[in-house]
Motif scaffolding. Structure first.
Motif, mmCIF file in Angstrom:
data_model
loop_
_atom_site.group_PDB
_atom_site.id
_atom_site.type_symbol
_atom_site.label_atom_id
_atom_site.label_comp_id
_atom_site.label_asym_id
_atom_site.label_seq_id
_atom_site.Cartn_x
_atom_site.Cartn_y
_atom_site.Cartn_z
ATOM 1 N N UNK A 73 0.947 -0.925 -0.105
ATOM 2 C CA UNK A 73 -0.421 0.380 0.211
ATOM 3 C C UNK A 73 1.180 1.321 -0.122
ATOM 4 N N UNK A 74 2.305 1.110 -0.176
ATOM 5 C CA UNK A 74 3.178 2.351 -0.035
ATOM 6 C C UNK A 74 4.079 1.745 -0.191
ATOM 7 N N UNK A 75 4.854 2.388 -1.034
ATOM 8 C CA UNK A 75 6.317 2.422 -1.565
ATOM 9 C C UNK A 75 6.964 3.687 -1.009
ATOM 10 N N UNK A 76 8.480 3.045 -1.193
ATOM 11 C CA UNK A 76 9.487 4.815 -0.681
ATOM 12 C C UNK A 76 10.450 4.331 -2.195
ATOM 13 N N UNK A 77 10.025 5.480 -2.285
ATOM 14 C CA UNK A 77 11.513 6.181 -3.880
ATOM 15 C C UNK A 77 12.355 7.434 -3.416
ATOM 16 N N UNK A 78 13.520 6.876 -3.228
ATOM 17 C CA UNK A 78 14.120 8.166 -3.587
ATOM 18 C C UNK A 78 14.084 9.404 -4.514
ATOM 19 N N UNK A 79 14.280 10.919 -3.836
ATOM 20 C CA UNK A 79 14.384 11.868 -4.936
ATOM 21 C C UNK A 79 15.171 11.396 -5.962
ATOM 22 N N UNK A 80 14.740 11.246 -7.094
ATOM 23 C CA UNK A 80 15.468 11.741 -8.320
ATOM 24 C C UNK A 80 15.926 9.698 -8.989
ATOM 25 N N UNK A 81 14.593 8.868 -7.957
ATOM 26 C CA UNK A 81 15.089 7.510 -9.209
ATOM 27 C C UNK A 81 14.308 6.999 -9.842
ATOM 28 N N UNK A 82 14.893 6.741 -10.691
ATOM 29 C CA UNK A 82 13.973 6.249 -12.070
ATOM 30 C C UNK A 82 12.881 4.196 -11.789
ATOM 31 N N UNK A 83 11.563 4.725 -12.196
ATOM 32 C CA UNK A 83 11.268 3.860 -11.501
ATOM 33 C C UNK A 83 10.560 2.844 -12.369
ATOM 34 N N UNK A 84 10.407 1.898 -12.142
ATOM 35 C CA UNK A 84 9.103 1.034 -12.977
ATOM 36 C C UNK A 84 8.360 -0.018 -12.231
ATOM 37 N N UNK A 85 7.336 0.585 -12.078
ATOM 38 C CA UNK A 85 5.815 0.204 -11.227
ATOM 39 C C UNK A 85 5.705 -0.899 -11.799
ATOM 40 N N UNK A 86 5.629 -2.453 -12.000
ATOM 41 C CA UNK A 86 4.773 -3.474 -12.503
ATOM 42 C C UNK A 86 3.589 -4.090 -11.847
ATOM 43 N N UNK A 87 2.372 -3.505 -12.219
ATOM 44 C CA UNK A 87 1.333 -4.143 -11.421
ATOM 45 C C UNK A 87 0.882 -5.169 -11.774
ATOM 46 N N UNK A 88 0.304 -6.530 -10.720
ATOM 47 C CA UNK A 88 -0.361 -7.614 -11.570
ATOM 48 C C UNK A 88 -2.203 -6.901 -10.923
ATOM 49 N N UNK A 89 -2.805 -7.889 -12.482
ATOM 50 C CA UNK A 89 -4.110 -7.324 -11.501
ATOM 51 C C UNK A 89 -4.371 -8.894 -10.630
ATOM 52 N N UNK A 90 -4.741 -9.101 -9.818
ATOM 53 C CA UNK A 90 -5.651 -10.680 -9.131
ATOM 54 C C UNK A 90 -6.680 -10.332 -9.049
ATOM 55 N N UNK A 91 -7.362 -9.895 -8.519
ATOM 56 C CA UNK A 91 -8.457 -9.630 -8.293
ATOM 57 C C UNK A 91 -9.703 -8.004 -8.500
ATOM 58 N N UNK A 92 -10.456 -8.820 -8.617
ATOM 59 C CA UNK A 92 -10.897 -7.571 -9.506
ATOM 60 C C UNK A 92 -11.141 -7.403 -11.361
ATOM 61 N N UNK A 93 -11.658 -7.280 -11.964
ATOM 62 C CA UNK A 93 -10.993 -7.416 -13.693
ATOM 63 C C UNK A 93 -10.652 -6.248 -13.429
ATOM 64 N N UNK A 94 -11.094 -4.860 -13.462
ATOM 65 C CA UNK A 94 -10.529 -3.687 -14.206
ATOM 66 C C UNK A 94 -10.221 -2.611 -12.844
ATOM 67 N N UNK A 95 -9.404 -2.406 -13.021
ATOM 68 C CA UNK A 95 -8.728 -1.005 -11.890
ATOM 69 C C UNK A 95 -8.580 0.112 -12.845
ATOM 70 N N UNK A 96 -8.768 0.887 -13.446
ATOM 71 C CA UNK A 96 -8.550 2.065 -13.915
ATOM 72 C C UNK A 96 -7.400 3.147 -12.566
ATOM 73 N N UNK A 97 -6.490 3.130 -13.219
ATOM 74 C CA UNK A 97 -6.108 4.198 -12.053
ATOM 75 C C UNK A 97 -5.914 5.474 -12.228
ATOM 76 N N UNK A 98 -4.908 6.638 -12.160
ATOM 77 C CA UNK A 98 -3.754 7.748 -12.186
ATOM 78 C C UNK A 98 -3.326 7.723 -10.744
ATOM 79 N N UNK A 99 -2.408 8.086 -11.220
ATOM 80 C CA UNK A 99 -0.840 8.906 -9.644
ATOM 81 C C UNK A 99 -1.136 9.943 -10.090
ATOM 82 N N UNK A 100 -1.972 10.928 -8.997
ATOM 83 C CA UNK A 100 -1.758 12.512 -9.248
ATOM 84 C C UNK A 100 -0.562 12.714 -8.458
#
Length: 149
Positions: A73-100
């Protein structure tokens, strides 16, 4: 006289070798391989794996209740770090999302992987929000947090 010719020949040979090394080094640098700190995106992205999970329960009166979550539910990232977020759908058919605050949107589907890349340029807390499960009436709120420090 032949001794002078040998010395000149040695100097010429050394000069050719030095020039050759300089030329090959220049080509190596110009291709971005020699000085990776100067090459764009030289640092590989750190991959963070998330899943979409569901909690389900039955109340005393027999009603089924459920809540969808990002895990972790919470991830920690260093400022300036390049991140690849890999999200796998286990439950629920569809989860449209935004990252504010990061101008990122996407959709996680059951049994599929969704990958988004970003660089955490600014400190702060960014929420990843599922638009389907925005409140308790819809099995939410399904909100995760990206903490950039």
């Amino acid at each position: 006289m032949s001794r002078v010719w040998i010395v000149k020949r040695k100097h010429l040979l050394i000069a050719v070798v030095v020039l050759g090394l300089l030329a090959s080094g220049w080509l190596y640098v110009s291709q971005g391989s020699f000085l990776p700190a100067l090459a764009e995106n030289s640092t590989p992205a750190r991959t963070i794996h998330m899943v979409v999970g569901e909690f389900k329960s039955t109340t005393a009166d027999g009603k089924t209740i459920e809540a969808y979550r990002w895990d972790p539910g919470t991830i920690l990232v260093k400022q300036g770090e390049h991140i690849r977020l890999s999200i796998y759908g286990v439950n629920g058919e569809s989860h449209p999302f935004i990252i504010e605050g990061l101008n990122i949107s996407g959709e996680v589907k059951k049994g599929k992987e969704t990958v988004v890349d970003f660089t955490a340029d600014k400190e702060g807390i960014y929420r990843i929000i599922c638009l389907t499960h925005a409140d308790i009436a819809h099995g939410g709120p399904m909100i995760g947090y990206i903490v950039v420090d």
